[in-house]
Design a protein around this motif. Structure first.
Motif, PDB file in Angstrom:
ATOM      1  N   HIS A  63      11.147 -97.040   1.321  1.00 56.76           N
ATOM      2  CA  HIS A  63       9.942 -97.866   1.336  1.00 56.76           C
ATOM      3  C   HIS A  63       9.994 -98.962   2.395  1.00 56.76           C
ATOM      4  CE1 HIS A  63      12.907 -99.476  -1.375  1.00 56.76           C
ATOM      5  NE2 HIS A  63      12.277-100.632  -1.476  1.00 56.76           N
TER       6      HIS A  63
ATOM      7  N   ILE B 242       9.258 -97.376   5.752  1.00 56.45           N
ATOM      8  CA  ILE B 242       7.841 -97.041   5.866  1.00 56.45           C
ATOM      9  C   ILE B 242       7.022 -98.294   6.123  1.00 56.45           C
ATOM     10  CG2 ILE B 242       5.839 -96.168   4.591  1.00 56.45           C
ATOM     11  CD1 ILE B 242       7.730 -94.209   3.197  1.00 56.45           C
ATOM     12  N   ALA B 243       7.326 -99.372   5.415  1.00 59.03           N
ATOM     13  CA  ALA B 243       6.595-100.625   5.629  1.00 59.03           C
ATOM     14  C   ALA B 243       6.756-101.104   7.064  1.00 59.03           C
ATOM     15  CB  ALA B 243       7.085-101.687   4.642  1.00 59.03           C
TER      16      ALA B 243
ATOM     17  N   VAL C 267       4.787-100.141  -1.379  1.00 55.13           N
ATOM     18  CA  VAL C 267       4.838 -98.749  -0.928  1.00 55.13           C
ATOM     19  C   VAL C 267       5.445 -97.874  -2.021  1.00 55.13           C
ATOM     20  CG1 VAL C 267       5.776 -97.154   0.787  1.00 55.13           C
ATOM     21  CG2 VAL C 267       5.074 -99.458   1.484  1.00 55.13           C
TER      22      VAL C 267
ATOM     23  N   TYR D 188       3.149 -91.112   1.022  1.00 54.89           N
ATOM     24  CA  TYR D 188       3.279 -92.457   0.453  1.00 54.89           C
ATOM     25  C   TYR D 188       1.901 -93.020   0.121  1.00 54.89           C
ATOM     26  CZ  TYR D 188       2.257 -93.776   5.311  1.00 54.89           C
ATOM     27  OH  TYR D 188       1.681 -93.890   6.555  1.00 54.89           O
TER      28      TYR D 188
ATOM     29  N   ILE E 236       0.143 -96.953  -0.085  1.00 54.29           N
ATOM     30  CA  ILE E 236       0.236 -98.406   0.053  1.00 54.29           C
ATOM     31  C   ILE E 236      -0.762 -98.996  -0.929  1.00 54.29           C
ATOM     32  CG2 ILE E 236      -0.095-100.386   1.581  1.00 54.29           C
ATOM     33  CD1 ILE E 236       0.736 -98.577   3.904  1.00 54.29           C
TER      34      ILE E 236
ATOM     35  N   ALA F 297       1.163-100.687  -7.033  1.00 54.70           N
ATOM     36  CA  ALA F 297       2.284 -99.784  -6.740  1.00 54.70           C
ATOM     37  C   ALA F 297       3.210 -99.647  -7.947  1.00 54.70           C
ATOM     38  CB  ALA F 297       3.067-100.275  -5.525  1.00 54.70           C
TER      39      ALA F 297
END
Length: 444
Positions: free
Chosen positions: A97, A100-101, A117, A274, A276, A292
């Motif tokens: 996560h 990805i962020a 995420v 994913y 958000i 989330a």
């Protein structure tokens, strides 16, 4: 002594199974897969699968090694901790996560905490979790741009969620049309909960929303208390002009739940997507959490967690690209641009202005992505598709499968993503022969 015949197995009545199993959309996609399997030599413009590019099996091992080295050398993890990370059940919301962020911040200007995420098993699970969490009452209604990707409407059908289509224009959904659909839903006693949209190079239509329309949509969502479910698998793949900001990057009121996937920009076989979801949720006693966190509860009862090995492969790929996938996709962007240019050029070559006016044929010219739509004077249905595959050796997708309101009956979707330019040229010659014969009544 004569042995008695064994009892016949009990048959199940389809009418006693879930109603979604009788949905024509599910049958349509199965039919398409079946046709592709029966005509393996046909050139296929049907699937929206990405190119395999320069992928090699050895890349998977390299990405995995990159990720484990990152854990040990950069984060200082022990070998035992790394082993547990890869071999055991992991954090429900995902283990990459933070990467990805960082990637969406670099690529899209989306600034969210890593805790917002949720790493999913493909974007399809992201849709499932999001719809299950947001749609709680029978009157809750999902608005979708029509024509629409069947993945979202299929999930809604599985969950028993009411869907209301919003007709799409040549520049994507009109915010005023969405607002009108919101009002119509309320007048019908429904609660419009969210609007699903692919703002860039949409599947199946190839349309894209302008920046002013994106801003208007977000203002309207704020005014009407509507959430926006943004699906953005194709935004990198610009053919003309420059990339437009995602709705989430423009979102100042936390109205947008952003659905993402690495299927088109990294490795489809990894099945990693994913969500958000940085919206705040207030529970009993004033307890506060992120949406989330609530999605995580549902995920724990579906897939439990996304494969740690798949996440590690994607994590390694992100680290190797310095969490800048847009730059890493420069080759793929150029490839898809060439493919779309080739497809559109071949349509123009086979059907110049006078010829297409005579036959009643037209098509759109997307600014990027994988898909374009051709309008023809005949019914572009499953029967026509089978004839096209059997006699002319070319496959496409009927647009009627993507409409909720009976539209698209004389349109076909072409995907240029999975073929080489040379195959596109040959395939378009076959398609032109089919369209011409069908339009003039001379098809076999």
């Amino acid at each position: 002594m004569t042995q008695a015949a064994p009892p016949s197995p009990q048959a199940l009545a389809l009418g006693e199974l879930h109603g979604s199993l009788s949905d024509p959309v599910l049958d349509a996609m199965n039919f398409l897969n079946e046709v592709v399997g029966r005509f393996p030599q046909a050139i296929s413009f049907a699937p929206g699968r990405p190119t395999e590019g320069d992928f090699e099996p050895e890349d998977l091992a390299r990405h995995l090694h990159t990720y484990t080295s990152h854990l040990e050398e950069t984060l200082g993890w022990s070998r035992d901790r790394v082993r547990t990370q890869l071999f055991q059940y992991g954090r429900t919301n995902g283990i990459i996560h933070e990467l990805i962020a960082r990637t969406v911040a670099n690529d899209e200007g989306i600034e969210v905490p890593p805790e917002a995420v949720v790493v999913t098993t493909g974007c399809q699970e992201a849709m499932l979790l999001t719809l299950r969490a947001l749609f709680a009452a029978p009157e809750d209604t999902l608005l979708v741009s029509s024509p629409c990707y069947v993945g979202i409407t299929g999930v809604a059908r599985l969950l028993g969620i009411r869907v209301r289509p919003v007709p799409e224009g040549p520049a994507g959904p009109d915010p005023e049309a969405v607002a009108a659909a919101v009002r119509a839903a309320r007048e019908a006693g429904e609660r419009p909960r969210a609007f699903y949209v692919v703002p860039d190079f949409a599947n199946p239509s190839g349309t894209s929303m302008s920046l002013p329309d994106r801003e208007r949509l977000l203002r309207m969502a704020q005014e009407e208390d509507l959430l926006v479910l943004e699906d953005d698998p194709y935004g990198f793949f610009v053919r003309t002009g420059s990339a437009r900001p995602t709705l989430k990057a423009l979102d100042t009121g936390r109205r947008v739940v952003h659905l993402g996937s690495f299927a088109k920009t990294a490795l489809p076989g990894a099945r990693v997507g994913y969500v958000i979801a940085d919206q705040e949720v207030i529970g009993p006693g004033g307890r506060r959490s992120l949406l989330a966190d609530e999605l995580s509860k549902i995920k724990s009862m579906t897939t439990v967690n996304t494969s740690a090995v798949s996440q590690a492969v994607i994590g390694g790929l992100l680290i190797e690209s310095d969490c800048r996938l847009r730059e890493a996709n420069a080759g793929a962007i150029a490839y898809y641009r060439t493919n779309m240019d080739t497809l559109l050029d071949e349509l123009e070559r086979h059907f110049p202005a006078e010829r297409r006016a005579e036959l009643g044929i037209s098509w759109n010219r997307p600014d990027g992505g994988f898909f374009t739509v051709v309008t023809v004077p005949f019914a572009a249905d499953h029967k026509a598709l089978e004839l096209s595959a059997r006699t002319y050796g070319v496959l496409w997708t009927p647009m009627s499968d993507f409409h909720l309101d009976g539209g698209g009956t004389h349109q076909l979707r072409l995907s240029c993503s999975a073929q080489s330019p040379e195959a596109i040229i040959e395939g378009m010659a076959r398609l032109a022969a089919f369209i011409t014969a069908r339009s003039t009544g001379t098809a076999a």
